[in-house]
Design an enzyme around this catalytic site. Structure first.
Site, mmCIF file in Angstrom:
data_model
loop_
_atom_site.group_PDB
_atom_site.id
_atom_site.type_symbol
_atom_site.label_atom_id
_atom_site.label_comp_id
_atom_site.label_asym_id
_atom_site.label_seq_id
_atom_site.Cartn_x
_atom_site.Cartn_y
_atom_site.Cartn_z
ATOM 1 C CG HIS A 182 -1.934 -1.038 1.248
ATOM 2 N ND1 HIS A 182 -2.957 -1.044 2.165
ATOM 3 C CD2 HIS A 182 -2.125 -2.134 0.463
ATOM 4 C CE1 HIS A 182 -3.741 -2.081 1.940
ATOM 5 N NE2 HIS A 182 -3.251 -2.768 0.919
ATOM 6 C CD GLU A 207 -1.983 4.002 3.294
ATOM 7 O OE1 GLU A 207 -1.688 3.353 2.261
ATOM 8 O OE2 GLU A 207 -3.144 4.061 3.728
ATOM 9 C CB CYS A 228 -6.382 -0.809 5.402
ATOM 10 S SG CYS A 228 -4.649 -1.327 5.309
ATOM 11 C CB CYS A 253 -1.865 1.400 6.271
ATOM 12 S SG CYS A 253 -1.456 0.562 4.718
#
Length: 155
Positions: free
Chosen positions: A53, A55, A83, A86
């Site tokens: 992701h 992040e 999420c 993260c």
């Protein structure tokens, strides 16, 4: 929030869109001066790895650049609510603040779902600011998912 940070996150999200990734962009910057350290976008589809992701990638770049295991004195702007994976990583990184644009009612982990930062077991709770420039980023996300589902303006 500096427009330069938001513009860079949007640029990253648009690049992800072009690469057929969920259009999420993240920017890591110094909390006080807003000096940008690094940015990233999702790579989960290309690399066939659900951990990649935006992040997670921007945190990795930040750790590498600073040669530190925490990022105190830094904040993150991301185009979509992080999420739970993260959000947990952002807590471990000890960021000062987390800013995000669009809320994620399905998989968000900050103000939706399990609300990671509100859990008693979370050791570090950054300040959180959600819904910044939400419309612009939400439009990009909606466009991506409409395209994925075969919906277009003509249908």
């Amino acid at each position: 929030m500096h427009q330069q940070i938001i513009d860079l996150a949007l640029k990253e999200a648009k690049q992800a869109f072009l690469e057929k990734e969920i259009p999420v962009g993240a920017v890591l910057f110094k909390t006080k001066s807003h000096e940008i350290l690094c940015s990233a976008h999702n790579l989960s589809e290309q690399k066939k790895n659900p951990l990649l992701h935006a992040e997670m990638l921007v945190l990795e770049k930040g750790f590498r650049a600073l040669q530190k295991k925490t990022l105190e004195g830094y904040s993150l702007f991301v185009s979509l609510e992080p999420c739970s994976m993260c959000a947990s990583a952002l807590s471990l990184a000890r960021l000062d603040r987390v800013y995000f644009a669009a809320y994620d009612p399905k998989t968000g982990g900050v103000e939706q779902g399990c609300c990671v930062f509100n859990q008693a077991t979370t050791h570090h709770k950054p300040e959180v600011y959600g819904g910044l420039c939400e419309k612009e980023f939400q439009t990009l996300l909606t466009s991506f998912f409409d395209k994925l589902r075969g919906k277009t303006d003509e249908s």
